[in-house]
Design a protein around this motif. Structure first.
Motif, PDB file in Angstrom:
ATOM      1  N   GLU A 297       0.837  -1.198   0.000  1.00 23.38           N
ATOM      2  CA  GLU A 297       0.000   0.000   0.000  1.00 23.38           C
ATOM      3  C   GLU A 297       0.871   1.247   0.000  1.00 23.38           C
ATOM      4  OE1 GLU A 297      -2.922   0.403   2.984  1.00 23.38           O
ATOM      5  OE2 GLU A 297      -3.905  -1.501   2.578  1.00 23.38           O
ATOM      6  N   THR A 298       0.339   2.312  -0.552  1.00 23.84           N
ATOM      7  CA  THR A 298       1.032   3.598  -0.536  1.00 23.84           C
ATOM      8  C   THR A 298       0.304   4.548   0.400  1.00 23.84           C
ATOM      9  OG1 THR A 298      -0.241   4.383  -2.435  1.00 23.84           O
ATOM     10  CG2 THR A 298       1.868   3.298  -2.891  1.00 23.84           C
ATOM     11  N   MET A 299       1.052   5.436   1.010  1.00 21.69           N
ATOM     12  CA  MET A 299       0.470   6.447   1.894  1.00 21.69           C
ATOM     13  C   MET A 299       1.323   7.697   1.858  1.00 21.69           C
ATOM     14  SD  MET A 299       1.451   4.945   5.676  1.00 21.69           S
ATOM     15  CE  MET A 299       0.336   3.571   5.499  1.00 21.69           C
ATOM     16  N   ARG A 300       0.701   8.788   2.220  1.00 19.42           N
ATOM     17  CA  ARG A 300       1.373  10.086   2.229  1.00 19.42           C
ATOM     18  C   ARG A 300       1.681  10.461   3.670  1.00 19.42           C
ATOM     19  NH1 ARG A 300       3.815  12.658  -2.092  1.00 19.42           N
ATOM     20  NH2 ARG A 300       3.969  14.904  -1.657  1.00 19.42           N
ATOM     21  N   VAL A 301       2.964  10.665   3.976  1.00 18.39           N
ATOM     22  CA  VAL A 301       3.381  11.000   5.336  1.00 18.39           C
ATOM     23  C   VAL A 301       4.394  12.137   5.289  1.00 18.39           C
ATOM     24  CG1 VAL A 301       2.983   8.666   6.232  1.00 18.39           C
ATOM     25  CG2 VAL A 301       5.222   9.265   5.307  1.00 18.39           C
ATOM     26  N   MET A 302       4.606  12.738   6.458  1.00 16.47           N
ATOM     27  CA  MET A 302       5.626  13.779   6.591  1.00 16.47           C
ATOM     28  C   MET A 302       6.702  13.292   7.544  1.00 16.47           C
ATOM     29  SD  MET A 302       5.376  17.760   7.845  1.00 16.47           S
ATOM     30  CE  MET A 302       4.680  18.309   6.298  1.00 16.47           C
ATOM     31  N   VAL A 303       7.942  13.268   7.082  1.00 15.87           N
ATOM     32  CA  VAL A 303       9.069  12.832   7.901  1.00 15.87           C
ATOM     33  C   VAL A 303       9.395  13.953   8.884  1.00 15.87           C
ATOM     34  CG1 VAL A 303      11.441  12.011   7.898  1.00 15.87           C
ATOM     35  CG2 VAL A 303       9.919  11.447   5.985  1.00 15.87           C
ATOM     36  N   VAL A 304       9.394  13.638  10.186  1.00 11.52           N
ATOM     37  CA  VAL A 304       9.562  14.679  11.203  1.00 11.52           C
ATOM     38  C   VAL A 304      10.850  14.538  12.008  1.00 11.52           C
ATOM     39  CG1 VAL A 304       7.087  15.084  11.425  1.00 11.52           C
ATOM     40  CG2 VAL A 304       8.172  13.326  12.825  1.00 11.52           C
ATOM     41  N   LYS A 305      11.480  13.343  12.005  1.00 11.68           N
ATOM     42  CA  LYS A 305      12.724  13.199  12.760  1.00 11.68           C
ATOM     43  C   LYS A 305      13.513  12.019  12.230  1.00 11.68           C
ATOM     44  CE  LYS A 305      10.918  10.282  16.506  1.00 11.68           C
ATOM     45  NZ  LYS A 305      10.751  10.156  17.971  1.00 11.68           N
ATOM     46  N   ASN A 306      14.775  11.930  12.697  1.00 14.94           N
ATOM     47  CA  ASN A 306      15.657  10.850  12.267  1.00 14.94           C
ATOM     48  C   ASN A 306      15.313   9.560  12.989  1.00 14.94           C
ATOM     49  OD1 ASN A 306      17.063  12.633  10.603  1.00 14.94           O
ATOM     50  ND2 ASN A 306      18.469  13.217  12.261  1.00 14.94           N
ATOM     51  N   GLY A 307      15.572   8.435  12.325  1.00 19.08           N
ATOM     52  CA  GLY A 307      15.377   7.138  12.944  1.00 19.08           C
ATOM     53  C   GLY A 307      16.611   6.669  13.675  1.00 19.08           C
ATOM     54  N   THR A 308      16.541   5.487  14.241  1.00 22.67           N
ATOM     55  CA  THR A 308      17.685   4.948  15.001  1.00 22.67           C
ATOM     56  C   THR A 308      18.767   4.388  14.085  1.00 22.67           C
ATOM     57  OG1 THR A 308      16.519   2.831  15.193  1.00 22.67           O
ATOM     58  CG2 THR A 308      16.241   4.408  16.982  1.00 22.67           C
ATOM     59  N   GLU A 309      18.390   3.914  12.915  1.00 26.27           N
ATOM     60  CA  GLU A 309      19.358   3.361  11.969  1.00 26.27           C
ATOM     61  C   GLU A 309      19.757   4.417  10.943  1.00 26.27           C
ATOM     62  OE1 GLU A 309      20.641   0.454  12.401  1.00 26.27           O
ATOM     63  OE2 GLU A 309      19.311  -0.132  14.046  1.00 26.27           O
ATOM     64  N   ARG A 310      20.812   4.106  10.202  1.00 26.47           N
ATOM     65  CA  ARG A 310      21.346   5.041   9.206  1.00 26.47           C
ATOM     66  C   ARG A 310      20.323   5.311   8.113  1.00 26.47           C
ATOM     67  NH1 ARG A 310      23.837   4.739   4.368  1.00 26.47           N
ATOM     68  NH2 ARG A 310      23.605   2.471   4.367  1.00 26.47           N
ATOM     69  N   SER A 311      20.166   6.588   7.798  1.00 25.83           N
ATOM     70  CA  SER A 311      19.298   7.069   6.720  1.00 25.83           C
ATOM     71  C   SER A 311      17.808   6.856   6.993  1.00 25.83           C
ATOM     72  CB  SER A 311      19.658   6.399   5.376  1.00 25.83           C
ATOM     73  OG  SER A 311      20.993   6.699   5.022  1.00 25.83           O
ATOM     74  N   GLN A 312      17.431   6.381   8.162  1.00 25.33           N
ATOM     75  CA  GLN A 312      16.015   6.199   8.458  1.00 25.33           C
ATOM     76  C   GLN A 312      15.362   7.525   8.846  1.00 25.33           C
ATOM     77  OE1 GLN A 312      15.474   3.248  11.485  1.00 25.33           O
ATOM     78  NE2 GLN A 312      15.363   1.534  10.033  1.00 25.33           N
ATOM     79  N   VAL A 314      11.486   9.086  10.463  1.00 24.54           N
ATOM     80  CA  VAL A 314      10.307   8.686  11.227  1.00 24.54           C
ATOM     81  C   VAL A 314       9.177   9.668  10.944  1.00 24.54           C
ATOM     82  CG1 VAL A 314       9.346   8.312  13.532  1.00 24.54           C
ATOM     83  CG2 VAL A 314      11.692   7.620  13.043  1.00 24.54           C
ATOM     84  N   ALA A 315       8.003   9.102  10.654  1.00 28.40           N
ATOM     85  CA  ALA A 315       6.787   9.885  10.458  1.00 28.40           C
ATOM     86  C   ALA A 315       5.679   9.306  11.335  1.00 28.40           C
ATOM     87  CB  ALA A 315       6.378   9.869   8.984  1.00 28.40           C
ATOM     88  N   TYR A 316       4.587  10.031  11.475  1.00 29.18           N
ATOM     89  CA  TYR A 316       3.473   9.578  12.307  1.00 29.18           C
ATOM     90  C   TYR A 316       2.167   9.777  11.551  1.00 29.18           C
ATOM     91  CZ  TYR A 316       6.747   9.564  16.210  1.00 29.18           C
ATOM     92  OH  TYR A 316       7.815   9.301  17.025  1.00 29.18           O
ATOM     93  N   LEU A 317       1.287   8.801  11.670  1.00 34.22           N
ATOM     94  CA  LEU A 317      -0.051   8.935  11.121  1.00 34.22           C
ATOM     95  C   LEU A 317      -0.917   9.778  12.048  1.00 34.22           C
ATOM     96  CD1 LEU A 317      -0.713   5.289   9.845  1.00 34.22           C
ATOM     97  CD2 LEU A 317       0.244   7.225   8.598  1.00 34.22           C
TER      98      LEU A 317
END
Length: 370
Positions: A297-312, A314-317
């Motif tokens: 599935e595809t979804m539209r999100v906004m990335v708001v912060k960095n993840g724990t792994e490289r280049s990750q 994090v967004a929130y629904l």
């Protein structure tokens, strides 16, 4: 009070036995003065003996009475009433049957058999009345009430139904309990312990502005619950173990009322489960009704912060579900289209793993050219 009542009962029994049997016992002893063989003397001696004996047997009797009180307090009023009426009907039937038996003048048939019939008749009528009490109740229900109940399934109280819902502080502050109840997904009586109310008041009076707002929100939710016509809120002032924390007090209260703990606290959830107390977790309910996402599935999100792994990234629904986006770190604070790769359900909530849509298209194009 119960101690004095037991002593008085034993004294009366001893006095009665002495009054009736002491003079006959004195007849077997030769040359006993007449004043000693008097029934009044027997009454006094019997009462005195049983009074002294009461100090030795009073503790076991008290323990037995408390066990009986505990046993009967766990039974419903309808069960006791129907059972008592059934036992009385059984005894009446046994008396009617024993009248012709007594006329036979046979030792076993006239004396012993009526007693056996009385015991068995009372037992069987008690069992029938308690096991069929719902059917008996419907026999005496008016026709108008029967028409109202027609087509409605009758629910019997059992392990799957708990009337009392003991509210935790976290659930009240969270506030979703009000919306869930308005929607009709919770029924019964909501119980608010005095210890929870004191904790809410303490939080509302805190010097920390954030805690103060949370405490006042909890008090507002309680008032809103109490004003709802379809919701019954009951305050509980019963004494609970003083050494326990508020969470353990709620577990003890739920055990005492045969109720359910309603909470958002993960630790309280686990403690209540260990204590064999049913738990309703609002977070689990929220996770259960979240839309199911399928890989691809595809979804539209906004990335708001960095993840724990490289280049990750994090967004929130909108419902708070975390979305971990591969290569999303390069699109910080941007709205992007992602493709779901997998979803993970945990006790803390649901996590969705996704990657950028253009990377998925690149893989598909490479497969087609190959």
């Amino acid at each position: 009070m119960i101690t004095n009542l037991i002593i008085l009962t034993l004294v009366l029994v001893g006095g009665s036995l002495g009054y009736n049997f002491f003079p006959e016992l004195m007849d077997f002893i030769p040359s006993v003065p007449a004043w000693i063989a008097n029934p009044i003397v027997g009454l006094i001696l019997g009462a005195a003996i049983f009074y002294l004996l009461s100090f030795q047997v009073i503790k076991p009797i008290e323990r037995s009475i408390k066990k009986m009180e505990s046993f009967f307090s766990q039974l419903s009023v309808a069960y006791l009433i129907f059972g008592s009426v059934g036992a009385i009907i059984g005894l009446i039937l046994a008396i009617l049957v024993s009248i012709p038996l007594a006329a036979l003048n046979m030792i076993f048939v006239s004396n012993v058999l009526p007693l056996i019939l009385a015991v068995f008749s009372a037992y069987f009528c008690f069992q029938i009345a308690t096991s069929r009490r719902e059917e008996i109740r419907r026999l005496f229900t008016s026709r108008a009430q029967k028409q109202e109940e027609n087509g409605v399934l009758e629910r019997k109280e059992g392990d799957s139904f708990r009337r009392y819902k003991v509210l935790d502080t976290s659930t009240i502050i969270d506030g979703r309990i009000l919306d869930v109840t308005k929607a009709g997904f919770l029924e019964g009586t909501f119980v608010v312990s005095q210890h929870v109310l004191q904790e809410l008041q303490y939080i509302a009076d805190s010097s920390d502005s954030l805690k103060r707002v949370r405490g006042r929100r909890g008090l507002d939710i309680l008032n809103a619950l109490q004003k709802e016509e379809k919701i019954e809120v009951q305050m509980d002032d019963s004494p609970l173990p003083e050494s326990d924390e508020v969470d353990m007090k709620l577990v003890h209260l739920a055990k005492k009322m045969d109720g359910v703990v309603v909470t958002n606290d993960y630790n309280l959830n686990k403690v209540a489960e260990f204590q064999k107390v049913p738990v309703l977790n609002i977070n689990e309910l929220a996770n259960a009704v979240k839309p199911v996402v399928i890989p691809g599935e595809t979804m539209r999100v906004m990335v708001v912060k960095n993840g724990t792994e490289r280049s990750q990234g994090v967004a929130y629904l909108d419902d708070g579900t975390m979305v971990v986006v591969e290569e999303g770190q390069h699109y910080m604070n941007k709205s992007v289209t992602v493709v779901v790769t997998s979803a993970l359900q945990t006790n803390a909530g649901r996590m969705i793993f996704a990657k950028m849509e253009h990377s998925q298209k690149g893989i598909d194009d490479w497969k087609e050219t190959k």
